[in-house]
Design a protein around this motif. Structure first.
Motif, PDB file in Angstrom:
ATOM      1  N   SER A  87       3.507 -23.133  23.889  1.00 36.26           N
ATOM      2  CA  SER A  87       2.766 -21.892  23.629  1.00 36.26           C
ATOM      3  C   SER A  87       1.440 -21.979  24.368  1.00 36.26           C
ATOM      4  O   SER A  87       1.043 -23.064  24.821  1.00 36.26           O
ATOM      5  CB  SER A  87       2.498 -21.717  22.121  1.00 36.26           C
ATOM      6  N   GLY A  88       0.755 -20.855  24.445  1.00 33.43           N
ATOM      7  CA  GLY A  88      -0.571 -20.866  25.058  1.00 33.43           C
ATOM      8  C   GLY A  88      -1.507 -21.751  24.265  1.00 33.43           C
ATOM      9  O   GLY A  88      -2.304 -22.513  24.831  1.00 33.43           O
ATOM     10  N   LEU A  89      -1.406 -21.679  22.955  1.00 28.46           N
ATOM     11  CA  LEU A  89      -2.286 -22.497  22.117  1.00 28.46           C
ATOM     12  C   LEU A  89      -2.004 -23.986  22.324  1.00 28.46           C
ATOM     13  O   LEU A  89      -2.936 -24.797  22.398  1.00 28.46           O
ATOM     14  CB  LEU A  89      -2.140 -22.102  20.637  1.00 28.46           C
ATOM     15  N   ILE A  92      -3.774 -25.124  25.362  1.00 36.90           N
ATOM     16  CA  ILE A  92      -5.213 -25.315  25.107  1.00 36.90           C
ATOM     17  C   ILE A  92      -5.439 -26.653  24.400  1.00 36.90           C
ATOM     18  O   ILE A  92      -6.302 -27.452  24.775  1.00 36.90           O
ATOM     19  CB  ILE A  92      -5.751 -24.149  24.243  1.00 36.90           C
ATOM     20  N   TYR A 113     -11.189 -17.561  22.662  1.00 37.73           N
ATOM     21  CA  TYR A 113     -10.043 -17.134  21.841  1.00 37.73           C
ATOM     22  C   TYR A 113     -10.132 -17.824  20.470  1.00 37.73           C
ATOM     23  O   TYR A 113     -10.305 -19.041  20.397  1.00 37.73           O
ATOM     24  CB  TYR A 113      -8.789 -17.556  22.610  1.00 37.73           C
ATOM     25  N   GLU A 156     -13.844 -19.251  29.214  1.00 35.79           N
ATOM     26  CA  GLU A 156     -12.809 -18.221  29.122  1.00 35.79           C
ATOM     27  C   GLU A 156     -13.448 -16.922  29.591  1.00 35.79           C
ATOM     28  O   GLU A 156     -14.458 -16.493  29.032  1.00 35.79           O
ATOM     29  CB  GLU A 156     -12.311 -18.076  27.678  1.00 35.79           C
ATOM     30  N   SER A 160     -12.356 -13.432  24.725  1.00 34.70           N
ATOM     31  CA  SER A 160     -11.394 -12.746  23.859  1.00 34.70           C
ATOM     32  C   SER A 160     -12.116 -11.724  22.970  1.00 34.70           C
ATOM     33  O   SER A 160     -13.118 -12.041  22.340  1.00 34.70           O
ATOM     34  CB  SER A 160     -10.661 -13.752  22.976  1.00 34.70           C
ATOM     35  N   ASP A 185      -9.605 -21.005  30.230  1.00 34.49           N
ATOM     36  CA  ASP A 185      -8.477 -20.204  29.747  1.00 34.49           C
ATOM     37  C   ASP A 185      -8.470 -18.954  30.611  1.00 34.49           C
ATOM     38  O   ASP A 185      -9.339 -18.091  30.494  1.00 34.49           O
ATOM     39  CB  ASP A 185      -8.675 -19.861  28.260  1.00 34.49           C
ATOM     40  N   THR A 187      -5.938 -16.742  30.962  1.00 34.68           N
ATOM     41  CA  THR A 187      -4.824 -15.878  30.560  1.00 34.68           C
ATOM     42  C   THR A 187      -5.032 -14.430  31.002  1.00 34.68           C
ATOM     43  O   THR A 187      -4.101 -13.776  31.465  1.00 34.68           O
ATOM     44  CB  THR A 187      -4.652 -15.947  29.031  1.00 34.68           C
ATOM     45  N   ALA A 207      -1.785 -18.638  28.676  1.00 29.45           N
ATOM     46  CA  ALA A 207      -0.770 -18.272  27.699  1.00 29.45           C
ATOM     47  C   ALA A 207       0.302 -17.564  28.530  1.00 29.45           C
ATOM     48  O   ALA A 207       0.206 -16.371  28.819  1.00 29.45           O
ATOM     49  CB  ALA A 207      -1.350 -17.359  26.635  1.00 29.45           C
ATOM     50  N   THR A 209       2.990 -16.744  27.641  1.00 33.84           N
ATOM     51  CA  THR A 209       3.559 -15.757  26.719  1.00 33.84           C
ATOM     52  C   THR A 209       3.187 -14.328  27.154  1.00 33.84           C
ATOM     53  O   THR A 209       3.966 -13.395  26.945  1.00 33.84           O
ATOM     54  CB  THR A 209       2.960 -15.990  25.310  1.00 33.84           C
ATOM     55  N   LYS A 210       2.011 -14.184  27.761  1.00 32.70           N
ATOM     56  CA  LYS A 210       1.476 -12.855  28.086  1.00 32.70           C
ATOM     57  C   LYS A 210       2.092 -12.333  29.391  1.00 32.70           C
ATOM     58  O   LYS A 210       3.264 -12.038  29.420  1.00 32.70           O
ATOM     59  CB  LYS A 210      -0.051 -12.919  28.140  1.00 32.70           C
ATOM     60  N   MET A 219       7.636 -17.576  24.097  1.00 30.68           N
ATOM     61  CA  MET A 219       6.374 -18.268  23.859  1.00 30.68           C
ATOM     62  C   MET A 219       6.257 -19.321  24.948  1.00 30.68           C
ATOM     63  O   MET A 219       7.207 -20.090  25.177  1.00 30.68           O
ATOM     64  CB  MET A 219       6.358 -18.952  22.478  1.00 30.68           C
ATOM     65  N   MET A 220       5.117 -19.359  25.621  1.00 30.75           N
ATOM     66  CA  MET A 220       4.984 -20.294  26.749  1.00 30.75           C
ATOM     67  C   MET A 220       3.520 -20.584  27.043  1.00 30.75           C
ATOM     68  O   MET A 220       2.682 -19.678  26.986  1.00 30.75           O
ATOM     69  CB  MET A 220       5.619 -19.650  27.997  1.00 30.75           C
ATOM     70  N   TRP A 340      -0.022  -9.684  23.806  1.00 29.45           N
ATOM     71  CA  TRP A 340      -0.206  -8.651  24.829  1.00 29.45           C
ATOM     72  C   TRP A 340       0.404  -9.175  26.118  1.00 29.45           C
ATOM     73  O   TRP A 340       0.913 -10.292  26.163  1.00 29.45           O
ATOM     74  CB  TRP A 340      -1.687  -8.297  25.003  1.00 29.45           C
TER      75      TRP A 340
HETATM   76  C1  LIG Z   1      -2.654 -15.234  23.340  1.00 29.91           C
HETATM   77  C2  LIG Z   1      -3.690 -16.095  23.905  1.00 29.91           C
HETATM   78  C3  LIG Z   1      -3.557 -17.479  23.855  1.00 29.91           C
HETATM   79  C4  LIG Z   1      -2.441 -18.179  23.096  1.00 29.91           C
HETATM   80  O1  LIG Z   1      -1.172 -17.918  23.554  1.00 29.91           O
HETATM   81  P1  LIG Z   1       0.105 -18.113  22.585  1.00 29.91           P
HETATM   82  O2  LIG Z   1       1.216 -18.273  23.544  1.00 29.91           O
HETATM   83  O3  LIG Z   1       0.173 -16.897  21.736  1.00 29.91           O
HETATM   84  O4  LIG Z   1      -0.155 -19.374  21.804  1.00 29.91           O
HETATM   85  C5  LIG Z   1      -4.521 -18.238  24.477  1.00 29.91           C
HETATM   86  N1  LIG Z   1      -5.578 -17.675  25.096  1.00 29.91           N
HETATM   87  C6  LIG Z   1      -5.741 -16.355  25.159  1.00 29.91           C
HETATM   88  C7  LIG Z   1      -6.925 -15.801  25.871  1.00 29.91           C
HETATM   89  C8  LIG Z   1      -4.814 -15.516  24.557  1.00 29.91           C
HETATM   90  O5  LIG Z   1      -4.999 -14.190  24.578  1.00 29.91           O
END
Ligand SMILES: *Cc1c(COP(=O)(O)O)cnc(C)c1O
Length: 352
Positions: A87-89, A92, A113, A156, A160, A185, A187, A207, A209-210, A219-220, A340
Motif C-alpha cells: 500500500s502507499g502507507l 511510507i 498525509y 510532501e 495533503s 511523498d 503521490t 501511493a 493505489t491512486k 492497493m499498491m 482518489w
Molecule cells: C492515499 C495516500 C497515501 C496512502 O496510500 P494507500 O495506498 O491508501 O495506503 C499516501 N500518501 C498520500 C499523499 C496519499 O494521498
C-alpha cells in the motif's frame, strides 16, 4: 539501439519494463505466481547474492511481474530502482524505517498525509526517534533545523488536504549539504508530472493505489530511490518481510501504460470544475497549485509539468458545514469515499 535517456515520458510509459521476446511474444509481462524458485544445482543456490533484488530467488523478493512494474516506474521517474509495497502507507513506513533508529532525528512536513503523521507519532516516537514537524514553506531554512543526529527530511508537495507547495530543490540542497537524505511523498504529482530525482529527491514514495493503478481496484505502494540509497531502502523492505501479489503488480502496470492520457485528461477536467467552483459566491478559494492565484503556483510551475485532478475547496465562513454536507450529498455523479486517482469522481468534506 534507442537511447533510453531521450525517450519521452509517454513512450517510456508504453515501453518500460516490457520484454515480449522473453515471454513468447506476449505484449504484457505475464503474472508469475511463485513462492519456491528452483535452482539448477546446489552451488548456484548457495551462491545467490542477497543484494541482487532483480533476479528470481524466492517469491518474497518478487517475480518478473513485480520487476516489470518496478522497472517501469523507476524509469518513468528517472530513479535508479524501485520496490513495490502492499500500500502507499506501507511504502511510507518502509522508507521511513530505513532512517529510523533510537536517537535519530527526522524532520517531517507539517502538512503531511495524516497516516504518515500517525505512524511517526504512534510508532517511531515510541521507538525513540525524535520527530520534528517543519513548516512546509521553510525552503532552505530547513538547514537550521538539521542536527548531527538528523537522518532524513520527509517532504510532501502539495500537502495533503491543505495543498501547500514546498521548495524541494532548496530543501534538498540544504539537507544534502549536511549529509541528510530527502524523502518525498510524490503521490499527487505522480512519476508522470514530477521528475523527483532532477529536483534533489533521494527517495520518492508513491501511493500507486491512486493514479498509477488508476482504476480504484488495487492497493499498491512504490518506493523509487537513487543509487545511493537503494540498498538501504531495499534491505529494509526485505527485513520487514513486505511483498506484493503479482496480480496486483500486473494491474498496477496495466494502469501505468495509460497514465499519460489519464493525467492529461483528468487535469483538463479538474481545471474546468475547479474554475467553475472558484466563480461560485459560496467559495472562498480553490486550493490548486495549477491556478495562478494559488500561493504555490510559482514553485509548481517551475518544478512540475502538470497537475493531477485532486484539489481542495474552501467555503466562505458564513457557509455552514451542514450546507457543505448537503452539497456533497446532492452530487449525482460524484461518489463519497476514501482515496482518489481513479477514473471516477469523488467529493468529501474534510472538516466538520
Ligand atoms: C492515499 C495516500 C497515501 C496512502 O496510500 P494507500 O495506498 O491508501 O495506503 C499516501 N500518501 C498520500 C499523499 C496519499 O494521498
Amino acid at each position: 539501439m534507442t537511447d533510453k535517456k531521450k525517450l519521452g515520458r509517454d513512450t517510456i510509459a508504453a515501453h518500460a519494463g516490457r520484454d515480449p521476446q522473453r515471454f513468447d511474444g506476449v505484449v504484457n509481462t505475464p503474472v508469475f505466481r511463485a513462492s519456491t524458485v528452483l535452482f539448477p544445482d546446489l552451488e548456484s543456490y548457495q551462491r545467490r547474492d542477497p543484494d541482487d533484488y532483480k533476479v528470481m530467488r524466492y517469491g518474497i523478493y518478487g517475480t518478473p511481474t513485480t520487476f516489470a512494474l518496478e522497472e517501469a516506474v523507476a524509469q518513468l521517474e528517472g530513479g535508479y530502482a524501485a520496490v513495490a509495497l502492499p500500500s502507499g502507507l506501507a511504502a511510507i513506513v518502509a522508507a521511513l524505517a530505513a532512517f529510523a533508529r533510537s536517537g535519530a532525528h527526522i524532520l517531517i512536513s507539517d502538512s503531511v498525509y495524516q497516516p504518515t503523521r500517525n505512524f511517526c507519532d504512534k510508532r517511531l516516537r515510541t521507538l525513540g526517534v525524535d520527530i520534528e514537524y517543519y513548516d512546509p514553506s521553510i525552503g532552505s531554512a530547513i538547514g537550521d533545523l538539521i542536527r548531527p543526529e538528523t537522518t532524513a527530511v520527509f517532504c510532501e508537495a502539495p500537502g495533503s488536504l491543505t495543498f501547500e507547495m514546498q521548495d524541494i530543490p532548496a530543501i534538498a540542497a540544504a539537507a544534502h549539504a549536511k549529509g541528510v537524505a530527502v524523502l518525498a511523498d510524490t503521490t499527487w504529482a505522480t512519476p508522470y508530472f514530477f521528475r523527483s530525482f532532477e529536483h534533489g529527491v533521494d527517495i520518492s514514495i508513491h501511493a500507486g493505489t491512486k493514479y498509477i493503478a488508476g482504476h480504484s481496484d488495487v492497493m499498491m505502494g512504490i518506493v523509487v530511490t537513487n543509487e545511493k540509497y537503494w540498498l538501504a531502502v531495499r534491505r529494509t523492505v526485505a527485513d520487514y518481510g513486505y511483498c506484493v501479489s503479482p496480480d496486483d503488480c500486473y494491474l498496477a502496470l496495466r494502469g501505468l501504460r495509460t497514465i499519460g492520457v489519464r493525467m492529461r485528461q483528468q487535469q483538463q477536467s479538474a481545471i474546468k470544475i475547479a474554475r467553475w467552483l472558484q466563480a461560485r459566491p459560496e467559495v472562498m478559494r480553490v486550493l490548486y497549485p495549477a491556478f495562478e492565484r494559488d500561493p504555490g503556483h510559482a514553485i509548481w510551475k517551475r518544478d512540475f509539468s502538470g497537475a493531477c485532478s485532486l484539489f481542495g475547496v474552501e467555503m466562505k465562513p458564513e457557509y455552514s458545514p451542514e450546507s457543505t454536507h448537503a452539497f456533497v450529498e446532492a452530487l449525482e455523479l460524484f461518489g463519497i469515499g476514501a482515496s482518489w486517482g481513479g477514473y471516477e469522481s469523488l467529493a468529501l468534506p474534510t472538516t466538520g
